[in-house]
Design a protein around this motif. Structure first.
Motif, mmCIF file in Angstrom:
data_model
loop_
_atom_site.group_PDB
_atom_site.id
_atom_site.type_symbol
_atom_site.label_atom_id
_atom_site.label_comp_id
_atom_site.label_asym_id
_atom_site.label_seq_id
_atom_site.Cartn_x
_atom_site.Cartn_y
_atom_site.Cartn_z
ATOM 1 N N ILE A 1 0.952 3.385 -2.194
ATOM 2 C CA ILE A 1 0.531 2.081 -1.424
ATOM 3 C C ILE A 1 1.341 0.972 -1.740
ATOM 4 C CG2 ILE A 1 -1.804 3.296 -1.316
ATOM 5 C CD1 ILE A 1 -2.516 1.856 -4.058
ATOM 6 N N THR A 2 1.922 0.897 -2.677
ATOM 7 C CA THR A 2 2.787 -0.228 -3.240
ATOM 8 C C THR A 2 3.890 -0.550 -1.884
ATOM 9 O OG1 THR A 2 2.524 0.383 -5.376
ATOM 10 C CG2 THR A 2 3.781 -1.498 -4.750
ATOM 11 N N LEU B 1 -8.495 3.751 -9.907
ATOM 12 C CA LEU B 1 -8.051 2.988 -9.195
ATOM 13 C C LEU B 1 -7.134 1.665 -9.401
ATOM 14 C CD1 LEU B 1 -11.775 2.084 -7.102
ATOM 15 C CD2 LEU B 1 -9.781 3.342 -6.228
ATOM 16 N N LEU B 2 -7.270 1.284 -10.767
ATOM 17 C CA LEU B 2 -6.340 0.420 -10.770
ATOM 18 C C LEU B 2 -4.697 0.827 -10.946
ATOM 19 C CD1 LEU B 2 -8.454 -1.767 -13.497
ATOM 20 C CD2 LEU B 2 -7.641 -2.155 -11.124
ATOM 21 N N THR B 3 -4.720 2.128 -11.631
ATOM 22 C CA THR B 3 -3.332 2.604 -11.823
ATOM 23 C C THR B 3 -2.699 3.591 -10.869
ATOM 24 O OG1 THR B 3 -4.438 4.157 -13.271
ATOM 25 C CG2 THR B 3 -3.451 2.456 -14.578
ATOM 26 N N ILE B 4 -3.465 4.379 -9.968
ATOM 27 C CA ILE B 4 -2.854 5.171 -9.257
ATOM 28 C C ILE B 4 -2.313 4.459 -8.070
ATOM 29 C CG2 ILE B 4 -3.353 7.504 -7.902
ATOM 30 C CD1 ILE B 4 -5.198 8.078 -9.999
ATOM 31 N N ARG B 5 -1.133 5.179 -7.637
ATOM 32 C CA ARG B 5 -0.479 4.602 -6.514
ATOM 33 C C ARG B 5 -0.373 5.686 -5.367
ATOM 34 N NH1 ARG B 5 4.896 1.622 -8.584
ATOM 35 N NH2 ARG B 5 5.458 1.666 -6.652
ATOM 36 N N ASN B 6 -0.575 7.032 -5.408
ATOM 37 C CA ASN B 6 -0.735 7.972 -4.621
ATOM 38 C C ASN B 6 -1.969 7.706 -3.654
ATOM 39 O OD1 ASN B 6 -0.603 10.141 -2.891
ATOM 40 N ND2 ASN B 6 0.695 11.443 -4.400
ATOM 41 N N LEU B 7 -1.928 7.927 -2.185
ATOM 42 C CA LEU B 7 -2.825 7.489 -1.388
ATOM 43 C C LEU B 7 -3.885 8.701 -1.516
ATOM 44 C CD1 LEU B 7 -3.894 5.539 0.551
ATOM 45 C CD2 LEU B 7 -2.838 6.562 2.153
ATOM 46 N N THR C 1 -1.148 -11.059 -3.849
ATOM 47 C CA THR C 1 0.290 -9.973 -3.846
ATOM 48 C C THR C 1 0.220 -9.162 -2.731
ATOM 49 O OG1 THR C 1 -1.303 -8.526 -5.162
ATOM 50 C CG2 THR C 1 0.284 -9.984 -6.196
ATOM 51 N N GLY C 2 -0.978 -8.860 -2.106
ATOM 52 C CA GLY C 2 -1.322 -8.061 -1.209
ATOM 53 C C GLY C 2 -1.171 -6.281 -1.623
ATOM 54 N N GLN C 3 -1.052 -6.178 -2.925
ATOM 55 C CA GLN C 3 -1.321 -4.859 -3.521
ATOM 56 C C GLN C 3 -2.529 -4.514 -3.903
ATOM 57 O OE1 GLN C 3 1.598 -3.422 -3.577
ATOM 58 N NE2 GLN C 3 3.316 -4.993 -3.552
#
Lengths: 589, 103, 170
Positions: free
Chosen positions: B95-96, B24-30, A564-566
């Motif tokens: 990051i997405t 690490l698995l759920t957070i998206r803010n750098l 996925t690259g994510q």
């Protein structure tokens, strides 16, 4: 004394390859000269090993350390026994003929350095493969020959067909190579060393299941390398290579590596239940189906390719019924007459500019020399008496009658008849009949081609005389194979008085007559139209290949979705694998 | 299993590790991810010192922990500088979305 | 000071602060919760007997890193981007609980080896026993500082652009 000679046959061509590559393509005449020189020297070195044939192993290069335990790689040992030296002589001598032929065939072509370098590397690797006594180095040289074969098939790398053919050859032969590696590793793990004479002496030390695994793995490896059923589809597509390459690699040398493998390990595997039957079935199917495919092919080199596959099937069949000397002898004859046929076909193709036989026709008047040598080769292929193909093919069929199942013998007999049929067809369509294009301008073969073709034609008449010395040398140097040594005269008499010989000769004659009288036999050809259709579509094997490729591509694009690259998904995969590894570690401690 | 101090701290180490992995698995803010990395490093430091104490080699545990501390502080600092630059150049810290950037 | 209750309090406190750090919407408060975790870590280290490292942890973790975080947040702006995670929370929780569960099952109970030597001061251990480590740290620090200077130099030039940031390739 024999060590330097062995090393010469392997490393002198490699040295030549480096030299030719180093002088670049600015000086093609020097490249031609160097190539011819190096290959001739290697050929002489190989011939010089002949007096030293023995079953003694000579360790050349040992990687063992001070301690007595063998190192991981074993030592680079060589065993100059009869089969190995035979293959080395074939590789180097026919290799030099192919290179001499290339001087004219590749005149004016681009990238000669790459061409000659690859051929020389191949010759050196083939010598190494035939002479080595270590399984690991056998695999090593095997892989080098596969690489050179691929590179030479795709030599005209602007042509997509050539590239596709090269990749197909590479993939199929490498899949077989996995079988060789697996078997070699199993042997080394259980017996402690990669040594081949050691394995042949102690093959019963492996458990029956493991021995069976190794036997069938080696069978798969040799079937893939020698283009046997079900792996035979790569050889016809490999005909995109320049014709001297086809003559050397795909007729006389690399495809014999599979036969060599079966031959060398026959004493160890003969006792595995079902192995010999499997070998007979593989050889039989290949010989029969390939002969049928050759009878309907329209491309001259494809006919020769199918013919090679069929004759290799004969050799595999011979090994399966226990006639290992017959296989060896037929390998020798086949190398000579097939190289002759390919080179002569190369002369024709070079002159006419096409490979399709229906655009040739009537060339006999304009190319008398090529016509004559081609007919000699075709007669040897068909098994006409006096020529070397006759003697060796009779020996194969005779051992088949003695040692193998009767139904198999009948099929091989029929195959011999079909062989005669398509040989006659080939000769007729190319050299006789009406020219397809009356305004074309063809020339006969020039000096370089003639110099290469004449010794091969001479060999087609005379190599059968070496049967006696060959069997003597084999009996002497191959203690595990139990070969019965006889002189040439005894062989000749034995073959001439055997009833199977005359049955075969009559079948061959019937095959020839069927072709010559084909105008009157149209009712037969219309009844067999379904067979012609099946043969032209290679009995479904191409479809299987395409299906496998399609399945792999579809599953690859499905798997693409997991990348996925994510970052979050990558880390989730990391943590998941961490869990799995922890479980493995904890459960095993 | 007694609740001795050593056992409690072991549970603490693995608990922080688990919370950090979940982050690490759920957070998206750098920037938050950089913070979570710092959290994991703290768990590692406590684990190292604990291992040193349990096996009797306190010196080794301390010196390794000091090394790890310095190294991972550098990681945090450089990570923050990168996060700032990314925000200024591309305007997002998700990051997405950053994974889909081209060029 | 060595009673289990203090350890239990510190551990539970650090769990709580860590969890709050991850789930707070405001990045600034997340940075402050991280500082709390640092403080509790430092206390645990002190009670384990590693006094010098505890001091280092307090000054670096609760000091340096927190200040840098706050500075970075001030530059970046308190954009409340807290999107939903792309991995289902339950699946992530399952994976993490699985990891912790296996690790705990394997490592508990820990039994300390008795009869430890008295500890040398940290500085002697570092500069005599682990000299290579120390020099690698020096190089790392130097490289890190150079990197930061390089990155921040560009930021100093670009800072006036914050109002007219071009959004390329979103």
């Amino acid at each position: 004394m024999v060590n330097p000679l062995i090393l010469t046959t392997i490393f002198l061509p490699w040295l030549g390859a480096v030299a030719i590559w180093a002088i670049h393509d600015r000086n093609p005449r020097l490249q031609h000269a160097l190539a011819v020189g190096f290959s001739l020297l290697a050929g002489l070195a190989a011939l010089a090993i002949l007096p030293f044939i023995s079953s003694q192993e000579t360790a050349v290069f040992s990687l063992t350390t001070q301690s007595a335990s063998p190192s991981t790689w074993g030592s680079l040992t060589f065993v100059p026994d009869a089969m190995g030296v035979l293959l080395t002589v074939i590789a180097t001598v026919i290799g030099s003929f192919a290179i001499i032929f290339s001087v004219e065939y590749m005149h004016g072509e681009a990238q000669l350095g790459r061409y000659y370098a690859l051929i020389l590397i191949f010759i050196g690797a083939m010598s190494g493969l035939a002479l080595t006594g270590s399984l690991l180095f056998l695999f090593f040289f095997w892989e080098i020959t596969a690489l050179c074969s691929y590179a030479l098939i795709s030599f005209y790398n602007d042509d997509p067909k050539a590239v596709a053919g090269g990749i197909k050859a590479l993939v199929i032969t490498q899949l077989g190579g996995v079988g060789l590696l697996g078997g070699a590793l199993v042997i080394a793990a259980n017996l402690g060393s990669y040594d081949i004479p050691n394995f042949l002496a102690n093959s019963q030390a492996l458990s029956p299941a493991l021995l069976a695994f190794v036997a069938f793995a080696f069978l798969i490896a040799s079937a893939a390398k020698s283009a046997q059923v079900p792996f035979q589809t790569w050889l016809p597509d490999a005909m995109e290579a320049p014709t001297p390459v086809s003559a050397l690699i795909h007729a006389a040398t690399m495809v014999n590596a599979g036969i060599y493998l079966l031959f060398r390990f026959y004493p160890a595997f003969a006792s595995v239940p079902g192995w010999k039957t499997a070998v007979v079935v593989v050889g039989l199917l290949t010989a029969f189906l390939a002969a049928l495919m050759a009878a309907v092919a329209g491309d001259l080199k494809r006919v020769l390719a199918y013919s090679t596959v069929s004759q290799l099937g004969f050799m595999v069949y011979a090994i399966g019924v226990g006639g290992v000397f017959a296989a060896q002898f037929h390998l020798f004859s086949h190398a000579v007459f097939k190289a002759l046929l390919f080179l002569a076909a190369g002369a024709v193709i070079h002159s006419v500019g096409t490979r399709q036989m229906d655009r040739m026709g009537g060339l006999g008047k304009e190319m008398p020399f090529v016509r004559n040598v081609f007919i000699i080769g075709a007669l040897a292929l068909a098994g006409i008496p006096i020529l070397n193909g006759f003697w060796s093919k009779e020996l194969v069929l005779e051992s088949g009658l003695e040692g193998g199942p009767q139904w198999a013998y009948l099929f091989m007999l029929a195959t011999a008849g079909i062989t005669a049929f398509y040989s006659m067809r080939m000769v007729w369509m190319v050299f006789y009949g009406e020219p397809a294009d009356p305004s074309r301008h063809v020339h006969d073969a020039k000096v370089a081609m003639r110099v290469a073709l004449i010794p091969l034609a001479f060999g087609a008449f005379t190599t059968w005389l070496l049967a006696g010395p060959l069997s003597n040398a084999s009996a002497l140097s191959l203690p595990f194979h139990e070969i019965h040594a006889m002189s040439t005269l005894e062989f000749a008499i034995e073959i001439l008085i055997a009833p199977s010989t005359w049955i075969t000769v009559s079948i061959v004659a019937i095959g020839l007559l069927i072709y010559l009288l084909r105008g009157k036999l149209t009712w037969l050809s219309s009844r067999l139209a379904w067979l012609k259709f099946a043969a032209q579509n290679s009995f479904g094997f191409e479809k299987i290949n395409q299906f496998i490729v399609a399945v792999i591509q579809r599953s690859a694009s499905l798997l693409r979705k997991t990348q996925t690259g994510q970052l979050n998904w990558n880390l989730a995969a990391l943590v998941g694998c961490l869990v799995i590894i922890l479980m493995i570690v904890i459960w095993s401690v | 299993m007694t609740l001795s101090p050593v056992n409690i701290i072991l549970i603490g180490v693995f608990g922080l590790l688990g919370i950090g992995l979940y982050g690490l698995l759920t957070i998206r803010n750098l920037i938050k991810i950089v913070m979570v990395l710092q959290l994991l490093v703290k768990a590692a430091i406590i684990g190292l010192v604990l291992a040193g104490k349990v096996s009797g080699q306190i010196d080794l545990g301390q010196s390794t922990a000091a090394t790890v501390l310095v190294a991972d502080t550098m990681v945090a600092v450089v990570g923050l500088a990168l996060a700032v630059q990314i925000r200024l150049r591309w305007g997002t810290l998700d990051i997405t979305a950053l994974s889909k950037l081209k060029g | 000071m060595n009673q289990p209750i203090y350890y239990l309090l510190l551990v539970i406190g650090s769990f709580f602060c860590a969890y709050r750090m991850m789930t707070s919407k405001n990045i600034l408060s997340a940075a402050l919760y991280l500082a709390c975790v640092s403080a509790m870590t430092s206390a645990i280290l002190y009670m384990l007997g590693a006094t010098q490292v505890a001091v280092m942890e307090l000054s670096v973790g609760a000091g340096l890193v927190t200040v840098l975080m706050v500075y970075a947040i001030s530059v970046v702006g308190k954009d409340a981007s807290d999107p939903a995670p792309i991995i289902p929370r339950g699946f992530a929780a399952l994976l993490c609980l699985g990891t912790i569960g296996i690790l705990l099952w394997a490592c508990l109970p820990l039994i300390p080896v008795s009869g430890s030597r008295t500890a040398q001061p940290l500085i002697i251990t570092l500069w005599q026993g682990r000299v290579l480590d120390v020099w690698i740290q020096v190089v790392l620090l130097f490289a890190g500082v150079m990197g930061i200077l390089g990155l921040l130099a560009e930021q100093a030039i670009r800072k006036p652009d914050l109002n007219h940031t071009t959004q390329t390739g979103k």
